[in-house]
Design an enzyme around this catalytic site. Structure first.
Site, short mmCIF file in Angstrom:
data_model
loop_
_atom_site.label_atom_id
_atom_site.label_comp_id
_atom_site.label_asym_id
_atom_site.label_seq_id
_atom_site.Cartn_x
_atom_site.Cartn_y
_atom_site.Cartn_z
N ARG A 15 20.69 92.11 85.84
CA ARG A 15 19.80 91.01 85.46
C ARG A 15 18.41 91.50 85.04
O ARG A 15 17.39 90.90 85.37
CB ARG A 15 19.71 89.98 86.58
CG ARG A 15 20.92 89.06 86.62
CD ARG A 15 20.74 87.97 87.67
NE ARG A 15 20.67 88.53 89.01
CZ ARG A 15 20.09 87.94 90.04
NH1 ARG A 15 19.54 86.75 89.89
NH2 ARG A 15 20.07 88.51 91.23
N ILE A 432 19.09 61.55 98.07
CA ILE A 432 20.33 62.07 97.50
C ILE A 432 20.94 63.19 98.36
O ILE A 432 22.06 63.61 98.12
CB ILE A 432 20.09 62.53 96.05
CG1 ILE A 432 19.44 61.40 95.24
CG2 ILE A 432 21.37 62.97 95.37
CD1 ILE A 432 20.20 60.09 95.23
N ARG A 516 17.44 81.88 83.88
CA ARG A 516 18.24 81.42 85.01
C ARG A 516 19.72 81.79 84.87
O ARG A 516 20.36 81.49 83.87
CB ARG A 516 18.09 79.92 85.18
CG ARG A 516 18.70 79.46 86.48
CD ARG A 516 18.41 78.02 86.78
NE ARG A 516 19.50 77.51 87.60
CZ ARG A 516 19.65 77.78 88.91
NH1 ARG A 516 18.77 78.53 89.53
NH2 ARG A 516 20.67 77.31 89.58
N TRP A 562 31.96 74.24 88.38
CA TRP A 562 30.97 75.29 88.61
C TRP A 562 31.59 76.56 89.20
O TRP A 562 30.91 77.38 89.80
CB TRP A 562 29.82 74.74 89.47
CG TRP A 562 28.98 73.75 88.70
CD1 TRP A 562 29.05 73.51 87.35
CD2 TRP A 562 27.97 72.87 89.20
NE1 TRP A 562 28.14 72.55 87.00
CE2 TRP A 562 27.47 72.13 88.11
CE3 TRP A 562 27.43 72.64 90.48
CZ2 TRP A 562 26.46 71.18 88.25
CZ3 TRP A 562 26.42 71.69 90.62
CH2 TRP A 562 25.95 70.98 89.51
N GLU A 606 30.40 67.57 82.59
CA GLU A 606 30.51 68.95 82.11
C GLU A 606 31.94 69.37 81.84
O GLU A 606 32.20 70.27 81.06
CB GLU A 606 29.92 69.92 83.14
CG GLU A 606 28.44 69.98 83.01
CD GLU A 606 27.78 70.82 84.07
OE1 GLU A 606 28.34 71.85 84.47
OE2 GLU A 606 26.69 70.43 84.49
N HIS A 642 27.14 60.64 93.49
CA HIS A 642 25.88 60.89 92.80
C HIS A 642 26.13 61.74 91.56
O HIS A 642 26.96 62.63 91.57
CB HIS A 642 24.91 61.62 93.73
CG HIS A 642 23.77 62.24 93.01
ND1 HIS A 642 22.75 61.48 92.46
CD2 HIS A 642 23.49 63.52 92.69
CE1 HIS A 642 21.91 62.28 91.85
NE2 HIS A 642 22.33 63.53 91.97
N HIS A 695 12.25 66.33 89.18
CA HIS A 695 12.06 67.58 88.45
C HIS A 695 10.58 67.88 88.26
O HIS A 695 10.22 68.94 87.76
CB HIS A 695 12.76 67.50 87.09
CG HIS A 695 14.24 67.34 87.23
ND1 HIS A 695 15.06 68.39 87.58
CD2 HIS A 695 15.04 66.26 87.11
CE1 HIS A 695 16.31 67.95 87.66
NE2 HIS A 695 16.32 66.66 87.39
N1 GLN Z 1 23.34 66.37 97.46
C1 GLN Z 1 22.76 67.30 96.54
C2 GLN Z 1 21.28 67.47 96.85
O1 GLN Z 1 20.66 66.55 97.23
C3 GLN Z 1 22.94 66.86 95.13
C4 GLN Z 1 22.43 67.87 94.13
C5 GLN Z 1 22.75 67.55 92.69
O2 GLN Z 1 23.17 66.50 92.35
N2 GLN Z 1 22.55 68.48 91.83
O3 GLN Z 1 20.73 68.53 96.70
ZN ZN Z 2 21.63 65.28 91.20
#
Ligand code: GLN
Ligand code: ZN
Length: 758
Positions: A15, A432, A516, A562, A606, A642, A695
């Protein structure tokens, strides 16, 4: 026979790319050093290709951030906010476009996924008054660098049709109006490099998808002028990621001297292809998979190559990778800790070069039987290895009953019992899953992994963190709490490490975007769950509070998307196996008294196939896998999911088929554009469109979140609206999270009151 790859990973064996870019961004090295180090990486890549016997080395595929951004800058497609181009400051400008410039308050360009890979490109922005002109001359100088170092370069460009199909524009601008002018820039470049090289590769993967009107009408004449200006160099027109069928006439009729196709993606009608194949063109057969990590089955690749040979003859064939190797890790040699048998099943970019070269030798009828045998032995050992096969898993997934893919009752019945069971009022607030991952937490995890602290010490540290996260949430007044995920490094790796059928590399990095990189787990065998994975932490968190605590899992589609997935059984079968493993975890969480469980499907879109016509089938089995994972529970257990990172508007009906009781979706950055979908389609269950953009370090005000909630209420009945951030909070700081969530809770309170609830 000509051998080549469509592109090579930019990141270096260790890297070096990441270190170089980050050192430059942090002003530790200057532009000269940046250029010097990138040239070293280019030379490393070319040497690898040349040493392995490739006829040509790919050139121009090495970008300082992204190759589509390189194309934008080559064409002078530089949005006004980044100023005008001038050669002396093109590198800082390039990075401003990629990353934005906080000091000057200029937002970055948009980024999105490159077809159905996990590589992200910078979306071209075509503005009103765009006048293309040749700016970045990197491709030309790279050709010179390769020649000066005695390599035979094959320059690579993103083709004009793929470029414009991926571009977006401000309202009122038709990106296709620029076609002729950008083609003029291509012509300018081709005229400069044409005399110096044999072949120029132009990538048009868009031919695998549905083309728009202008593209359909203009493809042939544009390629005619492209060909003419490249002469004496020949054009290799490259497609990948799927079969070309609807646009086959364009591909074969382009008059390009070479045509590259991806023979590992999709089912090609080889006979049909050769019936129509142009008499004088060469075919580059992409038989070594550029985007997976398995050793090629050389015997079956040889069979394909022999078919091609009998159709067009040896002297019209090239052997290549299916697509750029940038989607696979660099070198397997670094994996010194991997089980030797497992390792023998794998091939990273460097090994894939050897495979191409072996195939060439075999086609040339050189005596390479012993080398082929070694490859074959590895393939056979993989086919026969007990570890890839688990009868009980196969039995489970072979016979699925209706009760395994459906909840007992529809949402309309479930919601009544759920509201009572969890005493949820109007507009419940939640998060979340993750809370800030401080360096202290990360260091505890690292020490435990290294063995420098024992399990008890680790558990105590995690419990302390969970206790404090629960306390924080109680003080904030959130309604549905979470344990905060301090024990998780990554939402897929955490589960992969505990499931059978997964293994991990030490250095199997691939570029995700810019500097990244990600290190996906490898799914090599049938997936099952030997022990519970999250129950202990969740039960502990639940014991600390009267409020409901939401269990937190990653869904089957996301775990699969992933990871590097085995290629010996269909993806949907792999996904189904993971779904059953998650199902067991869900049921066990319920038994442990957890009444609300969230299963994240961040990556749902994805996995979407390249071709539209394959998407319905994918969405069907993806939703079914989610339901397998979640339908083992009673009516009063509330299932959440989510999603983030993507546009979901067009797949809302498919999302509804997942039948989660509640879904949270990223939407604050787009100012709730998501809700437009509800003008034509009413999402039947509960939904929490994110109102806090995680973000950004910015703390959203009560007012703006109230505004977003009021907007949401125009589309979603109040009984079905949740209040939550866009995504997990793990990358944020407590100083940002605390006031933001306090504002979120307050905003919910205000809007609740407006809607007649205390
Ligand atoms: N449960 C995960 C978090 O809160 C969800 C992350 C995501 O959706 N990328 O980090
Ligand atoms: Zn998310």
């Amino acid at each position: 026979m000509i051998t080549h790859v469509l592109g090579f990973p930019v990141i270096g064996k260790n890297r070096e790319y990441k270190k170089m870019l980050e050192a430059y961004w942090n002003e530790k090295i200057d532009e000269r050093e940046l250029n010097h180090r990138s040239d070293q990486l280019r030379l490393f890549n070319w040497r690898a290709q040349k040493n392995a016997g490739m006829t040509y080395v790919s050139c121009g595929d090495f970008a300082l951030y992204d190759h589509v951004l390189d194309t934008s800058m080559m064409l002078g497609a530089i949005p006004h906010r980044f100023g005008t181009w001038n050669e002396a400051s093109e590198i800082p400008q390039y990075f401003d476009m990629a990353r934005g410039n906080e000091k000057k308050n200029i937002p970055a360009m948009e980024m999105t996924k490159w077809f159905n890979t996990n590589y992200h490109y910078i979306v071209p922005e075509i503005e009103k008054g765009f006048t293309p002109k040749l700016c970045l001359k990197k491709l030309i100088s790279e050709v010179d660098l390769a020649l000066a170092n005695s390599f035979s370069p094959k320059p690579v460009l993103v083709g004009p049709f793929t470029y414009l199909s991926l571009a977006k524009s401000a309202e009122g601008v038709d990106v296709w109006d620029s076609l002729d002018a950008i083609v003029d820039v291509y012509i300018d470049v081709l005229k400069q490099i044409g005399p110096k090289v044999d072949w120029i590769q132009i990538d048009e993967p868009i031919l695998c998808q549905e083309l728009g009107e202008t593209a359909l009408n203009r493809f042939l004449d544009v390629y005619e002028s492209i060909r003419a200006s490249a002469a004496p160099a020949k054009i290799l027109l490259a497609t990948y990621f799927d079969v070309v069928d609807d646009n086959l006439a364009l591909l074969l009729g382009s008059g390009c001297q070479g045509i590259h196709i991806d023979l590992v993606a999709g089912e090609w009608d080889i006979d049909g292809l050769f019936d129509r194949f142009p008499k004088s063109a060469m075919l580059s057969a992409g038989v070594v998979n550029g985007r997976n990590i398995w050793r090629t089955d050389l015997d079956s690749a040889l069979q394909t190559l022999k078919k091609v040979e009998s159709a067009i003859g040896k002297d019209r064939m090239m052997i290549g990778s299916s697509c750029s190797l940038k989607h696979s890790p660099v070198d397997l040699a670094a994996e010194t800790l991997l089980d030797a048998t497992l390792k023998s099943w794998l091939a990273f970019a460097v090994q894939k070069l050897d495979e191409i070269s072996l195939l060439e030798s075999a086609m040339a009828e050189n005596d390479i039987e012993s080398q082929l045998r070694e490859w074959r032995d590895a393939t056979i050992s993989r086919q026969n290895d007990q570890r890839t096969w688990d009868t009980s898993v196969r039995e489970k997934t072979a016979h699925i009953s209706d009760t395994q893919i459906c909840r007992n009752n529809p949402y309309a019945v479930r919601c009544k019992v759920q509201n009572k069971a969890h005493s949820l009022g109007l507009l419940p607030t939640t998060t979340i899953g993750s809370f800030p991952q401080t360096s202290a937490i990360r260091s505890v995890r690292r020490q435990f992994k290294k063995g420098s602290i024992n399990e008890n010490a680790y558990r105590d540290a995690m419990r302390d963190e969970i206790s404090s996260v629960i306390r924080e949430q109680e003080v904030l007044g959130l309604d549905v709490l979470v344990h905060g995920e301090p024990e998780r490094n990554d939402m897929v790796e955490y589960f992969g490490e505990q499931l059978n059928g997964f293994c991990f590399t030490r250095n199997g990095w691939v570029q995700s975007y810019g500097s990244r990189c990600v290190k996906p787990p490898i799914i090599y065998g049938d997936v099952s769950r030997p022990l519970s994975m999250t129950v202990e932490w969740t039960r502990f968190a639940n014991s600390l509070t009267e409020k409901p605590v939401k269990g937190m899992l990653t869904g089957p589609v996301t775990i699969m998307c992933w990871s590097f997935v085995r290629d010996d059984i269909p993806r949907k079968e792999v996904c189904r196996q993971i779904a059953f493993a998650i199902r067991d975890e869900v049921v066990e969480l319920e038994k442990a008294g957890i009444g609300i469980i969230q299963i994240d499907e961040a990556a749902l879109s994805e996995g979407m196939p390249v071709k539209k016509r394959d998407r319905e089938d994918y969405l069907h089995w993806a939703a079914e896998c989610f339901r397998i994972a979640t339908s083992g529970v009673k009516d009063d257990t509330q299932i959440h999911t989510h999603m983030c990172y993507s546009e979901f508007n067009h797949i809302m009906p498919a999302i509804a088929k997942m039948d989660a009781d509640v879904i949270s979706i990223e939407s604050s950055r787009s100012k709730m554009e998501l809700l437009d979908a509800f003008n034509t389609y009413e999402y039947p269950n509960e939904i929490g469109p994110g109102i806090y953009d995680i973000h950004s370090p910015r703390i959203p005000s009560v007012d703006e979140m109230v505004t977003l909630l009021r907007k949401a209420l125009k589309h979603i009945p109040k009984e079905r609206l949740w209040v939550n951030p866009d995504c997990g909070l793990k990358t944020r700081k407590w100083e940002e999270v605390r006031p933001s969530l306090a504002n979120l809770v307050e905003a919910a309170r205000i809007v609740r009151k407006e809607n007649g609830s205390a």
